[in-house]
Structure formats: C-alpha cells, structure tokens
Design an enzyme around this catalytic site. Sequence first.
Site, PDB file in Angstrom:
ATOM      1  N   ARG B 249      34.952 -10.611  55.926  1.00 56.41           N
ATOM      2  CA  ARG B 249      34.253 -11.531  56.829  1.00 56.41           C
ATOM      3  C   ARG B 249      32.927 -10.876  57.216  1.00 56.41           C
ATOM      4  NH1 ARG B 249      37.032 -14.731  55.094  1.00 56.41           N
ATOM      5  NH2 ARG B 249      38.528 -16.171  56.055  1.00 56.41           N
ATOM      6  N   GLU B 278      27.281 -17.832  58.461  1.00 57.42           N
ATOM      7  CA  GLU B 278      27.236 -18.700  57.283  1.00 57.42           C
ATOM      8  C   GLU B 278      27.063 -20.156  57.693  1.00 57.42           C
ATOM      9  OE1 GLU B 278      30.868 -17.902  55.195  1.00 57.42           O
ATOM     10  OE2 GLU B 278      30.463 -15.759  55.160  1.00 57.42           O
ATOM     11  N   HIS B 296      30.026 -17.081  49.735  1.00 62.02           N
ATOM     12  CA  HIS B 296      31.438 -17.098  50.171  1.00 62.02           C
ATOM     13  C   HIS B 296      32.327 -17.827  49.141  1.00 62.02           C
ATOM     14  CE1 HIS B 296      34.178 -16.848  53.962  1.00 62.02           C
ATOM     15  NE2 HIS B 296      34.877 -16.689  52.839  1.00 62.02           N
TER      16      HIS B 296
END
Lengths: 332, 332
Positions: B249, B278, B296
């Site tokens: 993360r 993000e 991602h």
Amino acid sequence: MDAMAGKQSFEADQLPQIIVFGPPTFYKSHDKEFSSKFRVLKPWQSQLPLPEFLTAQAKNIRAALCSGVFKLTASILRHLPSLELVVSGSVGLNHIDLLECRRRGIAVATASTLYSGDVAELAVGLLLDVLRKISAGNRFVRNGLWLKQGDYYPLGSKLEGKQVGIVGLGSIGQEVAKRLEPFGCTISYHSRNRKLSVSYKFQPNIHQLATTSDILIICCALNEETRHMINRDVLLALGNEGVIVNVARGAIIDERELVWCLEKGEIAGAGLDVFENEPYVPQELRVLDNVVLSPHVAVLTVEASRDFYELASGNLEAFFSNQPLLSLVPNE
Amino acid sequence: MDAMAGKQSFEADQLPQIIVFGPPTFYKSHDKEFSSKFRVLKPWQSQLPLPEFLTAQAKNIRAALCSGVFKLTASILRHLPSLELVVSGSVGLNHIDLLECRRRGIAVATASTLYSGDVAELAVGLLLDVLRKISAGNRFVRNGLWLKQGDYYPLGSKLEGKQVGIVGLGSIGQEVAKRLEPFGCTISYHSRNRKLSVSYKFQPNIHQLATTSDILIICCALNEETRHMINRDVLLALGNEGVIVNVARGAIIDERELVWCLEKGEIAGAGLDVFENEPYVPQELRVLDNVVLSPHVAVLTVEASRDFYELASGNLEAFFSNQPLLSLVPNE
C-alpha cells in the site's frame, strides 16, 4: 614531472601491444586499466582509413580485442599478418570470420558464459514486462492518464502455469529456465541436440516447440541454420495468446513477419533486446503497445563490465606470458 | 420471448440478494455470472446518494461484496442492519472498519492468499525493470534515440548477488523470496514475528533491514504500525545504490520523503505499484527516469480475475447455504 613522464613512456614501450576494434562497449570504463597493462592501438581515434592505419601501425600486432558488433573480416585480418589472438568482448561470434581465423591458426577467446546470468535476467524482465504490461502501465501513469481516465484495465497475463519454450538451451537458456521454475512455468526446449543433463522436455523442431508453448524465449546463436528460424509459420503456431522474447540476435526472427503478426494480433506480444538492423528499429514496432523494446543491453550491467575487464585482460595476459587462455573457442 | 423474460425474472426473485460496493475491478468481467447466481444491488448505478439508496433498498441485505478501495465505514454499515457477511475482493482490508464488523458480528471474507503469486510476479518484474532500466531503455528506443544518439550506455545493475530485504514475510513476501532465490539473491526480512518455517535471516527492525539490504521489497499490510514505516531515515539507511519496490500500500512509504530521496540521488531507484493518494501520482515522480510507476495492477491478471470470481461466489454461496466460508478473516 618530466622525469615521471619519461619513465612512464619508457615503461609503456615495454608493455605488450594490442589493438582494440570497436571498441567494445565496456572498454571505455576500463581504458585506464587496460592502458596500464598494454600499449593500446586505437584505430577509431585515427584519421586514416582502417586499412592504411593497419598497414602503417599494426604489422607486428599479435593480439586484438574486439567488440561484438565490429566485423572482423578476412580482408581486415589480411592487414594483420602477425595476429595470433582475437579476444572478443561478446558471447556471439558471428561478427568474426572464424574460418579465416582457423585457416590462419589465430586463436579466438570469447566472453563465453560470462554474461549468461545478466542475459537471463533481462530475458525474465522483458517477459514479465510484456505479460504484466509494466512499460505500458508506466506510460499510462507518466502521461497522467490514471487520474484523467480512471483505472488501467487491460488485464495482464500471469506467468504462473505458462508453457515456456526455450530456443537454444545453452548456458543462457539454462539460466533462464532455472529462474522461471519457481514461477510455476513448465519448460521445454529446442536445441541442435537433446541435452541429457536436463529434465525439460525436448522438442525436435521449432514448429512443434511453438505449437506447444505459450511463450518462446530465443537464446540460441545466430548462424545460417538459425537465421529467420522464427518465420511466419512458427509465429502462427505460437498463436494469438503467445509471447516471444529475444535476447539472442535480431536476425533469428524474420522481423518483417514479426511486425505483421503483432499488428494483426496473430501473437500477443514481444520483448525484444535485439533487432535485425540495429540501431534501426522499424517505426511499426515503436508504436505498438504490446511490445517492449530494449536497446541491446542484455549484458550491460556494472557487474558484467567488471567481469569483461577481468576476463579480457586475463586472456591477454595469459597469451603474452604463454599460459593457457581462460576462455578459448574450440577449433571445431 | 416474453414468457422467457417472465420466467427469468421469477427465478431471479428467488435468488439470494447481495449488494456490491465499488464495484471490485474484476466484478465487471463476471457481472453476468454473479447475476445468474445472485440478485445484485448496484448502488453505483443509482441516482440516489448512497445512504438514501441503502435505506430504501438494502434494509434486508445479508451479504455484501466490496472492492479494495471502497471505504466500508461504520456510518455505511449503520444503513445495513441485516448485514452478516462482507466479502472483499482485495487482500488488504484497511478499507473496511473491521472493529465495527467485529462488534456487530459481521463475518469478513477476504481474497486471502489468492493473488499472492500475481503480486509476487509484479514485484519481481518491477525490480528487474528498475535494476535493468527496461522501461527507460524502451523509452529510448521508442523515441528513436538509439538511431540518433547511438548506444544506450547507462549501465544497469545485476540482480544476482544482491541483498534483498523483504518487509512483511506473509504469503506474498514468501512468494517473492521463492522467485528471487534462483537469481542468486540473499534474502532477509523484517516482520512482526520471526518465521520459524523459513531460513531467511530475520532483522528485528526495519532500519537494520534497510542498512543491510541493497533492495527493499514492501509486502506488508497497511496499518497504524506500518503507515510511513519507510521514512527518510530508512531510505537513507538503504543508501544511494539502493532500490525500493512497493506492491503493498502506498502509505507504508512516506511518499514525500521518497520523492526527495529519489531526486537527490539518496536512493538509486523505485518500482511502485501503489501510491499514497491513488490515482494521484506526484508530478515529481512522473518525470524521474529511475522509477517505474504502475497503476496498482499487481492483481490485475486474467487468471486472478477468474480466481476472484470463484472465491467470491464460492464464499457467498457457502454463506447462503449455511456452509463454512472459504476464506474467513479470523476474528482476532
């Protein structure tokens, strides 16, 4: 200072003389180290055309160091009547007229398996990049499209479980296979001869290897048998979910057919470190999203540069002190 | 046709009802398959604000499927008085108020180790890309610079022989380690607890891991202990030849400090699949040549999408038929 300079030049005169062709990419990082051990002729620094340079300066040269792209032809060798040794900085030797060397009794030393690990790493890196769309995703983020367009959704393809066909199971091919095993790939290969030392499945011809593989990785030498071995038939046999990686030599693949297959979606993607007419890369390839293009850098690591220097200078020192070469190419 | 439609809608009424939040990235590929098994409430298709939508339609909903980015907060859970199960499409659960779920006795099922192989593959791919400058070389070729400027010479760095520090040796970390072993890396790790099942060296704190590693690979969960665990001190300890890869993360790394260290050359490079905010990625990162940025996508493979559908629908079916869940998060 003058005395020092005089001493240096006196000592330099005593050093064995070599000529460097190319020069090899790694040479520039180690010029000082080579020059402390050898008197180095550098034809690329001369204004003279190469034949004249050689006639004027290289009559007595016994050892040459050359890059993997410099074409050491019979006509160049003719200007080097005293030559006894060629040390190549490369793994492939297709740039050297080996027949002529053999006829003349010139020994050839190669980088041998020195860079196998470096090349295998790049092969796996290119493969993961193509399958997992790493460079394509990187472009997407760098261009600010993630924020503008939302999630990047073309799904990648998982390496685990794939059938990998290795073309040429020499030192590099075996290093690639070893690295792919823990990814859960099934390895098979095609090679001139079946290798009794490995348990990977042998396929007697390239077409059968392509038919049974999701991925082809080209690791063989370029020679008249392997030139354009990867033609349209082989690519069609690989199929529209197939991926090809080439870390060997560009001309092993028929590049025009590869471009056609990529454009038509007849194969899914390609990771290429080598091309037919380097540094020229067809514009059609350069605009495709499903290819990763690499400027022939498979051996270009800091570590390989150091390895190159040690092996090349070791071979030259062995030669000048009448010791066995470290990496002699067998005179088949 | 009408009769068929009537029959379908009659049968659909009998199906157990679920609500989908997000939706998970993979959901759209399997909408039809989910809809054949469940009556699916899709709040994102409604004009109503979410609380009103829930009050109007979700009072009796017993099971929810949610994405890894949808924040399932206590205030949303309050509108779902009948909820008994949350199935998350993600591995990380930091988006779900787990304390509130526990208080209410709501079971949580996770993707668990389903995607560990997919994530590990991307971690190795990003690492090879950064070390061997694959995306940078690709840009060089695509932009026609090879032909114009000559050889690409910034040497890459060989993975072989590197000290790799894995931060969080759970399922993903272990899959990464397994894949790096045949590259000739030495693996060590930092984790909440020493793992007795592995022979890799345990480092009791992150600073010591960074000091003794050439490469850090972040594979741990995001929680209050790991938020900004990778701060300037840790990055400086990694050093100016160090490379960091993050497939966990974004907020585990202090992104501002990372940008500073990359710009100043305090570390050598980074491969990042995740970011603090993000899909926002700082402009400073997007222009650096020594980073590979990925939107991602560590789990976004065709194979993981199929795995997701099977595990999520399997968990929901198990729940509605009073069978044990396939991947229950333990109520610690």
